[in-house]
Write an enzyme that holds these catalytic residues in place. Structure first.
Site, mmCIF file in Angstrom:
data_model
loop_
_atom_site.group_PDB
_atom_site.id
_atom_site.type_symbol
_atom_site.label_atom_id
_atom_site.label_comp_id
_atom_site.label_asym_id
_atom_site.label_seq_id
_atom_site.Cartn_x
_atom_site.Cartn_y
_atom_site.Cartn_z
ATOM 1 N N HIS A 21 0.930 -1.216 0.000
ATOM 2 C CA HIS A 21 -0.120 0.066 -0.060
ATOM 3 C C HIS A 21 0.978 1.326 -0.049
ATOM 4 O O HIS A 21 0.728 2.175 -1.067
ATOM 5 C CB HIS A 21 -0.906 0.078 1.197
ATOM 6 C CG HIS A 21 -1.856 1.313 1.456
ATOM 7 N ND1 HIS A 21 -3.059 1.304 1.010
ATOM 8 C CD2 HIS A 21 -1.282 2.665 1.812
ATOM 9 C CE1 HIS A 21 -3.539 2.287 1.160
ATOM 10 N NE2 HIS A 21 -2.415 3.243 1.858
ATOM 11 N N GLU A 22 1.845 1.249 0.929
ATOM 12 C CA GLU A 22 2.705 2.330 0.893
ATOM 13 C C GLU A 22 3.667 2.514 -0.275
ATOM 14 O O GLU A 22 3.961 3.607 -0.753
ATOM 15 C CB GLU A 22 3.800 2.424 2.171
ATOM 16 C CG GLU A 22 2.756 2.302 3.466
ATOM 17 C CD GLU A 22 1.876 3.450 3.698
ATOM 18 O OE1 GLU A 22 2.199 4.568 3.104
ATOM 19 O OE2 GLU A 22 0.923 3.329 4.329
ATOM 20 N N HIS A 25 1.803 4.609 -2.969
ATOM 21 C CA HIS A 25 2.071 6.118 -2.812
ATOM 22 C C HIS A 25 3.362 6.291 -2.957
ATOM 23 O O HIS A 25 3.824 7.414 -3.593
ATOM 24 C CB HIS A 25 1.917 6.552 -1.053
ATOM 25 C CG HIS A 25 0.429 6.256 -0.752
ATOM 26 N ND1 HIS A 25 -0.529 6.840 -1.429
ATOM 27 C CD2 HIS A 25 -0.082 5.683 0.517
ATOM 28 C CE1 HIS A 25 -1.756 6.607 -0.738
ATOM 29 N NE2 HIS A 25 -1.344 5.831 0.272
#
Length: 444
Positions: A21-22, A25
């Protein structure tokens, strides 16, 4: 040992999901030139870290999330230069915003003036903030695609597996096997002569090709005689039955049962026959995956929107005598317990079946993370996306009106709301962890 293995598998899966998920980003942020000083999985004290280039990568002690830190997340106030923060004396809320602005510029270095997040165009801001949730959506899609196409899904068929002898009219959610008492009426299926192994091919002259069609026809025939054509031992026979009127759970759009916040069934009066279908595992073609996945995504958004009312049931279960809703929210503690039960109990079938259940659990968690993060509330990703979208609308309106381009939307002004939301999430997480310890959801 198997219990521990199940817990380890699911927690490693959760950690990888957070890490990816990170990365969702991190990659677009770096691609667009934003400097990212820190990438972390977890919160609290740092367990391990290593610097690569201008970014510190690490793992923290509390595995309940993760983050990347980008410089210039919030724009300076009008008239200020990047890194310059004038302290406001208009109140505590303004001071909170000023402190957040100051922190977002703490690691500003010479030459970073054009590497600030707030300077990105609206599409780039949305891409960076959507990267994390879309990574969870991609993980869920890949996992569910593998399950659907390689392992299959359980589907009810038109063949009968069991027939009730009688009907307990006081009980909701009937099954095809129960103990009878003299005051219970005979089940319509039993009276009609329906037997296990019969395949229903038509009802009232209408061909039936699936259990969903059969169930709908039965529920719509409450108190009315209907004819069934069944295939039995290679021959067709016609049976007559009158479904009894009974309070049954309301079906949702994907075939599940609707429940209240406290876990009670939402019911309606429909026809009940007293027969259960045979379930078979059927592998699905790739072309069926988008529809199946879309149904699961829609249901997940529905579950997320119901979380506030379902937390009432969690509280009542934790501090009262009510049972936990098996379809209600859980913390990571509850997820770990479920994975351990699946891995260690023979009730869940072969090792392959157990592994698929755990993989399905991880896929569902990623789907939930996507839906949850898309809520337009700070500090969730959806809140930042909403702020960027509002900025885009303002700029478009100014361009159409021939006005000067407005300043970037100051998301920092919404931080008091963000802190309130974050506190609510912390309380909710604490309640779920407590409930999962004292009154866990049990599969057996």
């Amino acid at each position: 040992m198997l219990y521990v293995a199940g817990v380890i598998i699911v927690f490693v899966g959760i950690a990888l999901s957070i890490a990816l998920h990170e990365i969702g980003h991190l990659v677009p942020a770096k691609r667009f030139g934003v400097r990212v000083p820190q990438y972390m999985v977890g919160f609290g004290p740092t367990v391990w870290s290593r610097r690569r280039g201008e970014t510190e990568y690490g793992v923290k002690a509390i595995p309940l999330g993760g983050y990347i830190r980008m410089i210039g997340m919030f724009p300076p106030k009008a008239g200020d230069e990047p890194g310059q923060v004038r302290t406001s004396s208009t109140g505590r809320f303004s001071q909170l915003a000023d402190e957040a602005r100051a922190q977002s510029f703490e690691e500003l270095r010479p030459g970073d003036e054009h590497r600030l997040f707030y300077r990105l165009s609206v599409p780039k801001k949305i891409t960076v903030m959507m990267g994390g949730p879309l990574m969870n959506l991609l993980i869920a899609f890949v996992l569910f695609t593998g399950i659907f196409t390689l392992y299959g899904t359980m589907q009810a068929t038109s063949t009968i597996s069991g027939v009730s002898e009688c009907v307990d009219t006081t009980r909701v959610g009937q099954t095809a096997a129960q103990e009878c008492t003299p005051d219970m009426p005979a089940a319509p299926a039993n009276e009609a002569g329906l037997r296990p192994g019969d395949t229903i091919t038509a009802i009232n002259g209408t061909p039936m090709s699936s259990w969903e069609e059969i169930r709908a026809a039965i529920r719509d025939s409450a108190g009315r005689e209907m004819t069934m054509v069944v295939e039995r031992a290679g021959r067709s026979e016609t049976l007559t039955a009158t479904p009894i009127r009974l309070q049954q759970p309301v079906l949702d759009d994907v075939g599940g049962y609707e429940r209240t916040a406290t876990g009670e069934y939402v019911t309606e009066e429909v026809g009940f026959l007293g027969a259960s279908p045979t379930a078979e595992r059927v592998t699905q073609p790739v072309t069926a995956v988008p529809g199946l996945f879309g149904d699961m995504l829609a249901r997940t958004f529905g579950v997320v929107l119901e979380i506030p009312q379902k937390m009432v049931g969690v509280y009542q279960a934790a501090f009262g005598g009510q049972e936990r809703d098996p379809e209600g929210p859980m913390s990571v503690v509850g997820v770990g317990r479920v994975a351990g039960e699946v891995a260690s109990s023979e009730e869940f079938g072969t090792p392959t079946e157990k592994l698929m259940m755990i993989v399905s659990l991880l896929a569902s968690l990623n789907l939930m993370l996507f839906a949850f993060n898309m809520l337009p509330l700070l500090p969730l990703d959806g809140g930042h996306v909403a702020g960027a979208a509002w900025e885009g609308l303002k700029k478009t309106w100014a361009r159409v009106r021939g006005l000067p381009e407005p300043a970037p939307v100051d998301v920092a002004k919404a931080l008091p709301l963000a802190y309130t939301v974050a506190m609510a999430f912390i309380v909710m997480t604490g309640l779920l962890i407590y409930a999962d310890v004292v009154k866990p959801i049990r599969l057996l």
